[in-house]
Write a protein that holds these residues in place. Sequence first.
Motif, PDB file in Angstrom:
ATOM      1  N   THR A 162       0.875  -1.299   0.060  1.00  0.00           N
ATOM      2  CA  THR A 162       0.005   0.026   0.068  1.00  0.00           C
ATOM      3  C   THR A 162       0.891   1.367  -0.161  1.00  0.00           C
ATOM      4  O   THR A 162       0.396   2.377  -0.420  1.00  0.00           O
ATOM      5  CB  THR A 162      -1.058   0.037   1.048  1.00  0.00           C
ATOM      6  OG1 THR A 162      -0.164   0.373   2.272  1.00  0.00           O
ATOM      7  CG2 THR A 162      -1.686  -1.103   1.452  1.00  0.00           C
ATOM      8  N   SER A 163       2.182   1.392   0.313  1.00  0.00           N
ATOM      9  CA  SER A 163       3.071   2.363   0.325  1.00  0.00           C
ATOM     10  C   SER A 163       3.081   2.858  -1.053  1.00  0.00           C
ATOM     11  O   SER A 163       3.440   2.567  -1.997  1.00  0.00           O
ATOM     12  CB  SER A 163       4.678   2.004   0.966  1.00  0.00           C
ATOM     13  OG  SER A 163       4.396   1.296   2.245  1.00  0.00           O
ATOM     14  N   GLY A 164       3.000   4.388  -0.767  1.00  0.00           N
ATOM     15  CA  GLY A 164       2.960   5.241  -1.874  1.00  0.00           C
ATOM     16  C   GLY A 164       1.682   5.086  -2.599  1.00  0.00           C
ATOM     17  O   GLY A 164       1.460   6.121  -3.644  1.00  0.00           O
ATOM     18  N   ASN A 190      12.528  -4.969   5.732  1.00  0.00           N
ATOM     19  CA  ASN A 190      11.280  -5.123   6.164  1.00  0.00           C
ATOM     20  C   ASN A 190      10.193  -4.290   5.129  1.00  0.00           C
ATOM     21  O   ASN A 190       9.286  -3.742   5.421  1.00  0.00           O
ATOM     22  CB  ASN A 190      11.259  -4.097   7.414  1.00  0.00           C
ATOM     23  CG  ASN A 190      11.533  -4.943   8.614  1.00  0.00           C
ATOM     24  OD1 ASN A 190      11.951  -6.134   8.430  1.00  0.00           O
ATOM     25  ND2 ASN A 190      11.319  -4.226   9.888  1.00  0.00           N
ATOM     26  N   TRP A 191      10.493  -4.540   3.748  1.00  0.00           N
ATOM     27  CA  TRP A 191       9.814  -4.101   2.723  1.00  0.00           C
ATOM     28  C   TRP A 191       8.898  -5.457   2.328  1.00  0.00           C
ATOM     29  O   TRP A 191       9.397  -6.423   2.030  1.00  0.00           O
ATOM     30  CB  TRP A 191      10.533  -3.658   1.341  1.00  0.00           C
ATOM     31  CG  TRP A 191      11.327  -2.328   1.651  1.00  0.00           C
ATOM     32  CD1 TRP A 191      11.630  -1.661   2.749  1.00  0.00           C
ATOM     33  CD2 TRP A 191      11.848  -1.869   0.842  1.00  0.00           C
ATOM     34  NE1 TRP A 191      12.311  -0.284   2.556  1.00  0.00           N
ATOM     35  CE2 TRP A 191      12.162  -0.418   1.103  1.00  0.00           C
ATOM     36  CE3 TRP A 191      11.793  -1.785  -0.856  1.00  0.00           C
ATOM     37  CZ2 TRP A 191      12.856   0.546   0.422  1.00  0.00           C
ATOM     38  CZ3 TRP A 191      12.496  -0.689  -1.708  1.00  0.00           C
ATOM     39  CH2 TRP A 191      13.161   0.397  -0.875  1.00  0.00           C
ATOM     40  N   LEU A 192       7.626  -5.335   2.382  1.00  0.00           N
ATOM     41  CA  LEU A 192       6.957  -6.580   2.439  1.00  0.00           C
ATOM     42  C   LEU A 192       6.071  -6.453   0.952  1.00  0.00           C
ATOM     43  O   LEU A 192       5.911  -5.607   0.637  1.00  0.00           O
ATOM     44  CB  LEU A 192       5.794  -6.308   3.217  1.00  0.00           C
ATOM     45  CG  LEU A 192       6.132  -6.262   4.980  1.00  0.00           C
ATOM     46  CD1 LEU A 192       4.997  -6.373   5.955  1.00  0.00           C
ATOM     47  CD2 LEU A 192       7.269  -7.564   5.386  1.00  0.00           C
ATOM     48  N   ASP A 193       6.058  -7.705   0.417  1.00  0.00           N
ATOM     49  CA  ASP A 193       5.517  -7.940  -0.860  1.00  0.00           C
ATOM     50  C   ASP A 193       3.760  -8.138  -0.607  1.00  0.00           C
ATOM     51  O   ASP A 193       3.188  -8.877  -1.416  1.00  0.00           O
ATOM     52  CB  ASP A 193       5.816  -9.289  -1.465  1.00  0.00           C
ATOM     53  CG  ASP A 193       7.390  -8.659  -1.765  1.00  0.00           C
ATOM     54  OD1 ASP A 193       7.817  -7.517  -2.312  1.00  0.00           O
ATOM     55  OD2 ASP A 193       8.272  -9.673  -1.865  1.00  0.00           O
ATOM     56  N   VAL A 194       3.257  -7.802   0.646  1.00  0.00           N
ATOM     57  CA  VAL A 194       1.906  -7.979   0.870  1.00  0.00           C
ATOM     58  C   VAL A 194       1.229  -6.423   1.101  1.00  0.00           C
ATOM     59  O   VAL A 194       2.171  -5.772   1.490  1.00  0.00           O
ATOM     60  CB  VAL A 194       1.642  -8.967   1.984  1.00  0.00           C
ATOM     61  CG1 VAL A 194       2.067 -10.447   1.566  1.00  0.00           C
ATOM     62  CG2 VAL A 194       2.161  -8.619   3.057  1.00  0.00           C
ATOM     63  N   ALA A 195      -0.020  -6.379   1.026  1.00  0.00           N
ATOM     64  CA  ALA A 195      -0.704  -5.176   1.286  1.00  0.00           C
ATOM     65  C   ALA A 195      -1.186  -5.260   2.886  1.00  0.00           C
ATOM     66  O   ALA A 195      -1.829  -6.306   3.286  1.00  0.00           O
ATOM     67  CB  ALA A 195      -1.879  -4.888   0.426  1.00  0.00           C
ATOM     68  N   ILE A 196      -0.802  -4.437   3.567  1.00  0.00           N
ATOM     69  CA  ILE A 196      -1.080  -4.229   5.134  1.00  0.00           C
ATOM     70  C   ILE A 196      -2.225  -3.312   5.046  1.00  0.00           C
ATOM     71  O   ILE A 196      -1.820  -2.092   5.371  1.00  0.00           O
ATOM     72  CB  ILE A 196       0.186  -4.134   5.874  1.00  0.00           C
ATOM     73  CG1 ILE A 196       1.127  -5.204   5.851  1.00  0.00           C
ATOM     74  CG2 ILE A 196      -0.448  -3.954   7.375  1.00  0.00           C
ATOM     75  CD1 ILE A 196       0.595  -6.613   6.424  1.00  0.00           C
ATOM     76  N   GLU A 197      -3.241  -3.530   4.821  1.00  0.00           N
ATOM     77  CA  GLU A 197      -4.394  -2.551   4.839  1.00  0.00           C
ATOM     78  C   GLU A 197      -5.129  -2.308   6.101  1.00  0.00           C
ATOM     79  O   GLU A 197      -6.333  -2.757   6.393  1.00  0.00           O
ATOM     80  CB  GLU A 197      -5.474  -3.027   3.969  1.00  0.00           C
ATOM     81  CG  GLU A 197      -4.966  -3.307   2.510  1.00  0.00           C
ATOM     82  CD  GLU A 197      -6.104  -3.670   1.619  1.00  0.00           C
ATOM     83  OE1 GLU A 197      -6.919  -4.812   1.950  1.00  0.00           O
ATOM     84  OE2 GLU A 197      -6.091  -3.270   0.340  1.00  0.00           O
ATOM     85  N   GLU A 235      -2.056   3.901  -0.963  1.00  0.00           N
ATOM     86  CA  GLU A 235      -3.011   4.502   0.231  1.00  0.00           C
ATOM     87  C   GLU A 235      -2.277   4.799   1.425  1.00  0.00           C
ATOM     88  O   GLU A 235      -2.787   5.701   2.205  1.00  0.00           O
ATOM     89  CB  GLU A 235      -3.879   3.273   0.386  1.00  0.00           C
ATOM     90  CG  GLU A 235      -4.749   2.629  -0.881  1.00  0.00           C
ATOM     91  CD  GLU A 235      -5.625   1.657  -0.340  1.00  0.00           C
ATOM     92  OE1 GLU A 235      -5.189   0.803   0.390  1.00  0.00           O
ATOM     93  OE2 GLU A 235      -6.781   1.815  -0.656  1.00  0.00           O
ATOM     94  N   THR A 236      -0.931   4.445   1.449  1.00  0.00           N
ATOM     95  CA  THR A 236      -0.352   4.848   2.812  1.00  0.00           C
ATOM     96  C   THR A 236       0.872   5.496   2.451  1.00  0.00           C
ATOM     97  O   THR A 236       1.343   5.813   0.989  1.00  0.00           O
ATOM     98  CB  THR A 236       0.147   3.724   3.498  1.00  0.00           C
ATOM     99  OG1 THR A 236       0.798   2.802   2.746  1.00  0.00           O
ATOM    100  CG2 THR A 236      -1.108   2.742   3.906  1.00  0.00           C
ATOM    101  N   TYR A 237       1.453   6.144   3.296  1.00  0.00           N
ATOM    102  CA  TYR A 237       2.803   6.948   3.076  1.00  0.00           C
ATOM    103  C   TYR A 237       4.021   6.070   2.388  1.00  0.00           C
ATOM    104  O   TYR A 237       4.117   5.148   2.847  1.00  0.00           O
ATOM    105  CB  TYR A 237       3.274   7.520   4.521  1.00  0.00           C
ATOM    106  CG  TYR A 237       4.329   8.362   4.228  1.00  0.00           C
ATOM    107  CD1 TYR A 237       4.595   9.646   3.637  1.00  0.00           C
ATOM    108  CD2 TYR A 237       5.589   8.236   5.090  1.00  0.00           C
ATOM    109  CE1 TYR A 237       5.570  10.201   3.373  1.00  0.00           C
ATOM    110  CE2 TYR A 237       6.652   9.022   5.013  1.00  0.00           C
ATOM    111  CZ  TYR A 237       6.844  10.048   4.181  1.00  0.00           C
ATOM    112  OH  TYR A 237       7.825  11.118   4.182  1.00  0.00           O
ATOM    113  N   GLY A 238       4.443   6.677   1.289  1.00  0.00           N
ATOM    114  CA  GLY A 238       5.542   5.989   0.602  1.00  0.00           C
ATOM    115  C   GLY A 238       6.708   5.466   1.032  1.00  0.00           C
ATOM    116  O   GLY A 238       7.201   4.407   0.831  1.00  0.00           O
ATOM    117  N   ALA A 239       7.020   5.985   2.229  1.00  0.00           N
ATOM    118  CA  ALA A 239       8.408   5.727   2.705  1.00  0.00           C
ATOM    119  C   ALA A 239       8.228   4.963   3.859  1.00  0.00           C
ATOM    120  O   ALA A 239       9.182   4.205   4.184  1.00  0.00           O
ATOM    121  CB  ALA A 239       8.950   6.853   3.568  1.00  0.00           C
ATOM    122  N   GLY A 240       6.898   4.483   4.080  1.00  0.00           N
ATOM    123  CA  GLY A 240       6.446   3.437   5.132  1.00  0.00           C
ATOM    124  C   GLY A 240       5.955   3.968   6.446  1.00  0.00           C
ATOM    125  O   GLY A 240       5.909   5.161   6.594  1.00  0.00           O
TER     126      GLY A 240
END
Length: 194
Positions: free
Chosen positions: A112-114, A180-187, A116-121
């Motif tokens: 979701t980063s960048g 800690n860059w995940l390949d899933v969406a944490i909604e 729906e959520t903040y791009g930097a994490g």
Amino acid sequence: MSTDWRETVRRQRAEKDDYFGDHPRSPIPDDERDEFEGLNYYPIDEDYRFALSLREHEDKERVTVSTSTEGEQEYVRWGEFRFEADGEDVTLQAYKSDPDEDRLWVPFRDETSGDETYGAGRYLDLEPADHRIAPDESDDGERDDEGEDDAEWILDFNQAYNPTCAYSDRYECPLPPMENWLDVAIEAGEKTYH
């Protein structure tokens, strides 16, 4: 499972909105405060709340983390959490800025980063008093001092929040390491600030 944790998340969100809207030390720029109507969040979702054992690393390496202002900060890679999210096995590293402190810092980026959520994490802060539970903890929230080695941590992505640099570039924020860059969406948790 007790619903008290939901109320805690709602209360924390309301208190943060009050602080960001009114407090002199709010990270919201002064010229945006009058129009500030609160932060944006995903709905509270129990599927993003986990009780997990921390797999503490034997060799606790010091790692250098880049910051939003092209600086660097040093952390200790303390341990890792393993769980399943969105049907995928996920591993997240937990860090400490000081080996003698009890709290854990869990920064992450996700799909979701960048968008729906903040791009930097985003971040999770895990405080032992609030996020660590003994195996025999009762539903009323009382904690037993025994069994500390077997204690689990509550990893609640409903409490994931943006670093202060998401609101203003006058702040320097450590960025989530690539591990800690995940390949899933944490909604779950806080969305992008507009």
